[in-house]
Design a protein around this motif. Structure first.
Motif, mmCIF file in Angstrom:
data_model
loop_
_atom_site.group_PDB
_atom_site.id
_atom_site.type_symbol
_atom_site.label_atom_id
_atom_site.label_comp_id
_atom_site.label_asym_id
_atom_site.label_seq_id
_atom_site.Cartn_x
_atom_site.Cartn_y
_atom_site.Cartn_z
ATOM 1 N N ILE A 1 39.273 49.788 -55.511
ATOM 2 C CA ILE A 1 39.965 49.824 -56.811
ATOM 3 C C ILE A 1 39.256 50.853 -57.702
ATOM 4 C CG2 ILE A 1 40.431 48.477 -58.918
ATOM 5 C CD1 ILE A 1 40.766 46.008 -57.076
ATOM 6 N N ASN A 2 40.041 51.660 -58.416
ATOM 7 C CA ASN A 2 39.458 52.681 -59.300
ATOM 8 C C ASN A 2 38.977 52.019 -60.586
ATOM 9 O OD1 ASN A 2 40.240 54.583 -57.436
ATOM 10 N ND2 ASN A 2 42.163 55.053 -58.492
ATOM 11 N N VAL A 3 37.670 51.936 -60.753
ATOM 12 C CA VAL A 3 37.149 51.191 -61.902
ATOM 13 C C VAL A 3 35.947 51.904 -62.524
ATOM 14 C CG1 VAL A 3 35.719 49.701 -60.414
ATOM 15 C CG2 VAL A 3 36.374 48.889 -62.678
ATOM 16 N N VAL A 4 35.876 51.803 -63.868
ATOM 17 C CA VAL A 4 34.724 52.305 -64.632
ATOM 18 C C VAL A 4 34.281 51.154 -65.538
ATOM 19 C CG1 VAL A 4 34.121 53.846 -66.562
ATOM 20 C CG2 VAL A 4 35.277 54.763 -64.545
ATOM 21 N N GLY A 5 32.962 50.981 -65.716
ATOM 22 C CA GLY A 5 32.447 49.874 -66.520
ATOM 23 C C GLY A 5 31.902 50.327 -67.867
ATOM 24 N N VAL A 6 31.921 49.396 -68.812
ATOM 25 C CA VAL A 6 31.296 49.620 -70.131
ATOM 26 C C VAL A 6 30.392 48.408 -70.418
ATOM 27 C CG1 VAL A 6 31.676 49.976 -72.607
ATOM 28 C CG2 VAL A 6 33.319 50.897 -70.952
ATOM 29 N N PRO A 7 29.091 48.649 -70.692
ATOM 30 C CA PRO A 7 28.151 47.529 -70.840
ATOM 31 C C PRO A 7 28.199 46.881 -72.217
ATOM 32 C CG PRO A 7 26.995 49.609 -71.114
ATOM 33 C CD PRO A 7 28.431 49.956 -70.848
ATOM 34 N N LYS A 8 28.541 45.599 -72.253
ATOM 35 C CA LYS A 8 28.505 44.848 -73.519
ATOM 36 C C LYS A 8 27.628 43.626 -73.348
ATOM 37 C CE LYS A 8 30.103 40.908 -72.581
ATOM 38 N NZ LYS A 8 29.764 39.587 -72.919
ATOM 39 N N THR A 9 26.855 43.300 -74.289
ATOM 40 C CA THR A 9 26.254 41.972 -74.417
ATOM 41 C C THR A 9 25.278 41.967 -75.580
ATOM 42 O OG1 THR A 9 24.779 40.302 -73.485
ATOM 43 C CG2 THR A 9 24.569 42.486 -72.559
ATOM 44 N N ILE A 10 25.323 40.894 -76.355
ATOM 45 C CA ILE A 10 24.339 40.775 -77.430
ATOM 46 C C ILE A 10 22.942 40.606 -76.853
ATOM 47 C CG2 ILE A 10 25.981 39.794 -79.088
ATOM 48 C CD1 ILE A 10 24.565 37.053 -78.592
ATOM 49 N N ASP A 11 22.845 40.194 -75.573
ATOM 50 C CA ASP A 11 21.530 39.883 -74.984
ATOM 51 C C ASP A 11 20.714 41.133 -74.655
ATOM 52 O OD1 ASP A 11 22.464 37.282 -75.071
ATOM 53 O OD2 ASP A 11 23.060 37.257 -72.959
ATOM 54 N N ASN A 12 21.355 42.293 -74.562
ATOM 55 C CA ASN A 12 20.685 43.570 -74.230
ATOM 56 C C ASN A 12 19.945 43.495 -72.890
ATOM 57 O OD1 ASN A 12 20.048 46.295 -74.895
ATOM 58 N ND2 ASN A 12 17.972 45.679 -75.456
ATOM 59 N N ASP A 13 20.498 42.743 -71.931
ATOM 60 C CA ASP A 13 19.753 42.503 -70.685
ATOM 61 C C ASP A 13 20.245 43.328 -69.500
ATOM 62 O OD1 ASP A 13 22.165 41.225 -70.344
ATOM 63 O OD2 ASP A 13 21.341 39.286 -69.790
ATOM 64 N N LEU A 14 21.078 44.343 -69.776
ATOM 65 C CA LEU A 14 21.583 45.155 -68.658
ATOM 66 C C LEU A 14 20.670 46.332 -68.365
ATOM 67 C CD1 LEU A 14 25.399 45.164 -69.384
ATOM 68 C CD2 LEU A 14 24.304 44.372 -67.298
ATOM 69 N N SER A 15 20.369 46.513 -67.086
ATOM 70 C CA SER A 15 19.542 47.651 -66.671
ATOM 71 C C SER A 15 20.365 48.931 -66.775
ATOM 72 C CB SER A 15 19.116 47.491 -65.215
ATOM 73 O OG SER A 15 18.613 46.226 -65.003
ATOM 74 N N ALA A 16 19.689 50.033 -66.716
ATOM 75 C CA ALA A 16 20.318 51.365 -66.657
ATOM 76 C C ALA A 16 20.951 51.814 -67.962
ATOM 77 C CB ALA A 16 21.346 51.457 -65.526
ATOM 78 N N THR A 17 20.834 51.012 -69.010
ATOM 79 C CA THR A 17 21.225 51.487 -70.339
ATOM 80 C C THR A 17 20.139 51.045 -71.320
ATOM 81 O OG1 THR A 17 22.966 51.547 -72.035
ATOM 82 C CG2 THR A 17 22.693 49.457 -70.888
ATOM 83 N N ASP A 18 19.775 51.935 -72.232
ATOM 84 C CA ASP A 18 18.703 51.588 -73.179
ATOM 85 C C ASP A 18 19.146 50.506 -74.152
ATOM 86 O OD1 ASP A 18 17.160 53.434 -71.940
ATOM 87 O OD2 ASP A 18 17.315 54.985 -73.489
ATOM 88 N N ARG A 19 20.460 50.475 -74.437
ATOM 89 C CA ARG A 19 21.007 49.481 -75.358
ATOM 90 C C ARG A 19 22.392 49.068 -74.881
ATOM 91 N NH1 ARG A 19 17.124 48.431 -77.338
ATOM 92 N NH2 ARG A 19 16.271 48.729 -79.430
ATOM 93 N N THR A 20 22.764 47.820 -75.161
ATOM 94 C CA THR A 20 24.165 47.418 -75.047
ATOM 95 C C THR A 20 24.675 47.258 -76.477
ATOM 96 O OG1 THR A 20 23.414 45.120 -74.918
ATOM 97 C CG2 THR A 20 23.912 46.227 -72.836
ATOM 98 N N PHE A 21 25.971 47.505 -76.695
ATOM 99 C CA PHE A 21 26.466 47.295 -78.058
ATOM 100 C C PHE A 21 26.596 45.788 -78.287
ATOM 101 C CE2 PHE A 21 30.334 47.528 -75.526
ATOM 102 C CZ PHE A 21 31.086 46.487 -76.037
ATOM 103 N N GLY A 22 26.472 45.373 -79.533
ATOM 104 C CA GLY A 22 26.475 43.942 -79.881
ATOM 105 C C GLY A 22 25.073 43.450 -80.186
#
Ligand SMILES: Nc1ncnc2c1ncn2[C@@H]1O[C@H](COP(=O)(O)OP(=O)(O)OP(=O)(O)O)[C@@H](O)[C@H]1O
Ligand SMILES: O=P(O)(O)OC[C@H]1O[C@](O)(CO)[C@@H](O)[C@@H]1O
Ligand SMILES: [Mg+2]
Length: 339
Positions: free
Chosen positions: A116-137
């Protein structure tokens, strides 16, 4: 191209700003057509899909929640990728933009593996996602928590009480660390650093002896050294225990051991509701416009990310491989001022 957008997992300030960024740039620069999937993956398996024209996203960057709705319904136990492909084919959808946390992005990675052709956008108030310095929220949640702690401090001082504040963050302590530092808390308790009851009471007593109203910020996932995580009896729709309750445990312990009158406030979903901060509006808008670029460039299986001050594209597998926890040295920086 015809592109579907969905928001899944817990809501988060800035989701609507992402949707707006995607649709405005996609319409103006690429002439794409957009549809919205209602309530996360539920809409994708139940075929609940609505048009998302440019006019629908007007003025959305400052609006909390998500106009698409969200849920924790799993697509994998409700027909799986075969069903998702069937619905996408029916609507002639070429690609999906999935806006969510580690769970949503794990599912997005599985979709990608299944073609499936998919692109992701990282969201979470927890800021716990790797590979991004910040998540919005995250910035909004920290601002709400900071303002709340500032307010609790004045009532604590008026009554010479110790004030405990439980903040969200699930298994990481980013919100507690940042809100605690911003508000000058006397103790910050996070899941990454087990602290003993004796050490906590020593800091509280020290602050009290200096004539201060001790302020303790505790992340919902914190545990005392050697003890189990405090969980509620309630489960979310994915079967996971809801966290929360550690603020009460910490409050009782302080009062019993020090004799200082102590009150707990659990901030809960206040940290996720309402308008996004200006920082989150900007980050979410940048993520949205970058996500539509990624789709247009067919960067399937990637996620937009903040690296320094730049927006980058990273593999979904890098983003979901492990949780981004608070490094010990960052807590140590704050701990110098405890007590
Ligand atoms: N490992 C997994 N395998 C299959 N489905 C999953 C997995 N993890 C999450 N999901 C599904 O993905 C969706 C979103 O996951 P989750 O509820 O964890 O939210 P999230 O995107 O991580 O956001 P939040 O920050 O609120 O946790 C849910 O529909 C859930 O059923
Ligand atoms: O909204 P729910 O399902 O109660 O989930 C709460 C959880 O979601 C978050 O707000 C975001 O992941 C966590 O901080 C918290 O533990
Ligand atoms: Mg999750």
């Amino acid at each position: 191209m015809k592109i579907a957008l969905l928001t899944a997992g817990g809501d988060c300030p800035g989701l609507n700003a992402v949707i707006r960024g995607v649709v405005l740039k996609g319409d103006r620069i690429y002439d794409h057509e957009f549809v919205g999937v209602k309530d996360g993956f539920r809409g994708l398996v139940e075929d609940d899909i609505v048009p998302l024209p440019r006019q629908r996203v007007r003025g959305l960057s400052k609006v909390g929640g998500t106009i698409l709705g969200t849920s924790r319904v799993s697509p994998l136990t409700n027909g799986g990728t075969a069903r998702v492909k069937e619905v996408m084919d029916k609507h002639e959808i070429d690609a999906l933009i999935a806006i969510g946390g580690e769970g949503t992005l794990t599912v997005a990675r599985m979709f990608h593996d299944d073609g499936i052709n998919v692109v992701g956008v990282p969201k979470t108030i927890d800021n716990d996602l790797s590979a991004t310095d910040r998540t919005f929220g995250f910035d909004t949640a920290v601002s709400v928590a900071t303002e709340s702690i500032d307010r609790l401090r004045t009532t604590g001082e008026a009554h010479s009480r110790c004030m405990v504040v439980e903040v969200m963050g699930r298994h990481v302590g980013w919100i507690a660390l940042h809100a605690g530092m911003a508000s000058g808390a006397h103790v910050i308790l996070i899941p990454e650093v087990p602290v003993s009851p004796e050490q906590l009471c020593e800091w509280v007593q020290h602050a009290h002896d200096r004539g201060r109203a001790p302020t303790v910020v505790v992340a919902e996932g914190f545990t005392f050294a050697g003890q189990a995580q405090v969980e509620s009896d309630q489960r979310d729709s994915f079967g996971r225990p809801l966290l929360g309750g550690v603020g009460d445990q910490v409050t009782r312990l302080i009062e019993e051991r020090t004799g200082i009158e102590t009150r707990n406030t659990t901030l809960g979903h206040l940290q996720r509701g309402g308008v996004p901060s200006s920082y989150d509006r900007v980050l979410a808008t940048r993520f949205g416009t970058a996500a539509v670029d990624a789709v247009s460039n067919k960067l399937w299986g990637t996620m937009v990310a903040l690296q320094g001050i730049d927006i980058a594209n990273v593999n979904l597998s890098d983003a979901t491989s492990h949780l981004k926890t608070v490094p010990r040295d960052q807590w140590d920086e704050a701990a110098i001022l405890f007590g």
